[in-house]
Design an enzyme around this catalytic site. Structure first.
Site, PDB file in Angstrom:
ATOM      1  N   GLU A 168       0.821  -1.218   0.000  1.00 51.38           N
ATOM      2  CA  GLU A 168       0.000   0.000   0.000  1.00 51.38           C
ATOM      3  C   GLU A 168       0.850   1.260   0.000  1.00 51.38           C
ATOM      4  O   GLU A 168       0.551   2.232  -0.699  1.00 51.38           O
ATOM      5  CB  GLU A 168      -0.942  -0.011   1.205  1.00 51.38           C
ATOM      6  CG  GLU A 168      -2.147  -0.919   1.065  1.00 51.38           C
ATOM      7  CD  GLU A 168      -1.838  -2.382   1.295  1.00 51.38           C
ATOM      8  OE1 GLU A 168      -2.720  -3.223   1.079  1.00 51.38           O
ATOM      9  OE2 GLU A 168      -0.687  -2.685   1.691  1.00 51.38           O
ATOM     10  N   HIS A 217     -10.320  -5.735   8.729  1.00 53.92           N
ATOM     11  CA  HIS A 217     -10.892  -5.313   7.451  1.00 53.92           C
ATOM     12  C   HIS A 217     -12.174  -4.481   7.598  1.00 53.92           C
ATOM     13  O   HIS A 217     -12.781  -4.133   6.593  1.00 53.92           O
ATOM     14  CB  HIS A 217     -11.251  -6.537   6.598  1.00 53.92           C
ATOM     15  CG  HIS A 217     -10.132  -7.478   6.342  1.00 53.92           C
ATOM     16  ND1 HIS A 217      -9.642  -8.328   7.303  1.00 53.92           N
ATOM     17  CD2 HIS A 217      -9.397  -7.706   5.227  1.00 53.92           C
ATOM     18  CE1 HIS A 217      -8.652  -9.052   6.790  1.00 53.92           C
ATOM     19  NE2 HIS A 217      -8.480  -8.696   5.538  1.00 53.92           N
TER      20      HIS A 217
END
Length: 474
Positions: A207, A276
């Site tokens: 990321e 998540h």
């Protein structure tokens, strides 16, 4: 460092970074390799830092003799010696160059010392672009109902991406699994075949790496859409977002903007557990230099992305996972929408319900149930978390004199707390009851469905919270 390249199948080399001619030769070899193969080349240039790490560094980790020895191996000294040995530079030329550099440094120092401090009044200048904010688009021409089609939230986002890719060659989508797989939430399904790998770019699971690449592309004039799989994963890119994207315009004194759009899924409800499923958009709303959007409707899911791509500053778009399958009408001529203002989704007179994203439709359902019991609730969809549209919020609370903020983030340090404090500062004497907020339970989002549902705001909790506020007498 050069050895690590082998783990990725990359050609690499290490060179004495203090030797100008060695670096040039190695650089030419690297460029030749890239030109012939189209593959990357990692060139490690090993150097030594003469100066302290920072102005506060006492350099207790080395002695002066070590630094002195390395100064004799410095790139300028060694290059000068090489030029002299090869009779490419003579003593009088060295004296001229030295004198010229000394004059340039002296002039720069004199200029700085003669200058004045930046006026305090300019403190907040260039945090974002001086250009006017993205204005609301004119209302589209009326079209018959047949020109509108039922789409899912997911399809609305995909349509916006498709439109942007078609209209502007600078636009591209990048992220984990966005290409051949079609995205974790199937938003980009089919786009790889339609636009190819240069426009729909699968990235490594890094990321920080691909968000940084998107930021760099934006600075260089492209219009990247960076997809981060979930908001939790965005923390791995927080350094890039906070320390580069959000600060670059201000730190460069408006020389550079970062028109990057970063999309990510947020929120709970899919049983994806604690790594998540959190709602961290309020964290990003804390950062100057960013615009933070939370589209909840089909029109906003489509139009906010198009508007974000026109913004000269970084825009973060948070898409609640529970909205991807929702359906609604999208006009064939739908285009960009306003990304500055909140929206009153349901007018009311007794209490203001302030929310956004995945909690909007729960709040609207709660308002419908309350209406049956004689409570008229006004529902405000924030839409934009930074900058907050306090004008719309204040106008509503001034009318209803009561407020409940529904926020899927945790209560401590929440966006709800920020809105509540601003209301206390600016509308305290308009209130007929204490401010109230309904947030997620302060636990990591559980995996078990019944616990996950208990952890986040639900319709029955909203109704109960409103009734509690309504029981308070002025």
């Amino acid at each position: 460092m050069s050895a690590k390249a082998k783990s990725y199948g990359m050609t690499s080399a290490a060179v004495d970074g203090m030797d100008v001619t060695a670096v040039e030769g190695a650089g030419r070899q690297a460029l030749d390799h890239i030109a012939k193969t189209g593959r990357p080349f990692l060139l490690e240039c090993r150097t030594y830092r003469f100066r302290a790490h920072s102005m506060f560094d006492a350099q207790l980790y080395r002695d002066k003799e070590e630094v002195a020895q390395w100064r004799q191996k410095g790139p300028i000294v060694r290059f000068q010696n090489w030029l002299e040995q090869n009779q490419l530079l003579h003593a009088e030329e060295i004296e001229e160059i030295t004198a010229e550099v000394d004059r340039e440094i002296a002039e720069a120092v004199a200029f700085a010392e003669a200058g004045t401090d930046e006026p305090v009044e300019t403190l907040t200048r260039h945090v974002v672009s001086d250009e006017p904010p993205v204005a609301p688009q004119p209302a589209p021409k009326p079209v018959p109902d047949s020109a509108a089609r039922k789409v899912t939230y997911r399809e609305a986002v995909k349509t916006a991406i498709t439109d942007a890719l078609t209209r502007d060659d600078r636009v591209f989508l990048m992220g984990e699994d966005v290409g051949k797989y079609g995205g974790c939430y199937a938003v980009s399904k089919g786009l790889f075949n339609q636009f190819g790998g240069d426009r729909i770019r699968d990235t490594p699971l890094s990321e920080s790496g691909f968000t940084g690449a998107g930021i760099g592309a934006a600075i260089a004039g492209m219009r990247p859409i960076v997809e981060v799989m979930t908001v939790n994963f965005s923390l791995l890119a927080l350094d890039q977002i906070l320390n580069t994207a959000a600060t670059f315009r201000h730190m460069s004194n408006n020389q550079f903007g970062v028109p990057v759009v970063i999309r990510m899924a947020t929120g709970a409800g899919k049983q994806l557990a604690a790594q998540h499923s959190h709602s961290l958009e309020g964290w990003y709303a804390h950062i100057p230099g960013l615009r933070v959007l939370t589209p909840a409707t089909i029109e906003d899911a489509h139009g906010m992305l198009l508007s974000a791509l026109e913004d000269p500053d970084p825009v973060l778009i948070f898409e609640n996972v529970m909205l991807y399958n929702t359906e609604g009408q999208l006009r064939e001529n739908a285009g960009p929408v306003d990304i500055n203002r909140a929206a009153v989704r349901k007018p009311g007179s007794d209490i203001s319900l302030i929310t956004y994203g995945g909690s909007l439709f729960k709040t609207l359902e709660a308002a419908r149930l309350l209406e049956q019991e004689g409570v008229s609730a006004e529902v405000i969809d924030l839409r934009v978390l930074r900058p907050l549209d306090m004008d719309t919020i204040l106008a509503s609370v001034t009318k209803t004199h009561r407020a409940l903020i529904v926020d899927e983030g945790w209560k401590s340090g929440s966006l709800a707390a920020e809105i509540g404090m601003r209301l206390a500062e600016d509308a305290f004497f308009e209130l007929d009851a204490p401010l109230a907020r309904l947030c997620s339970a302060e636990v990591p989002i559980p995996y078990a469905r019944h616990l996950e549902q208990a952890a986040i705001p639900q319709v029955d909790k909203i109704v109960a919270a409103v009734k509690s506020v309504m029981e308070q007498q002025p």
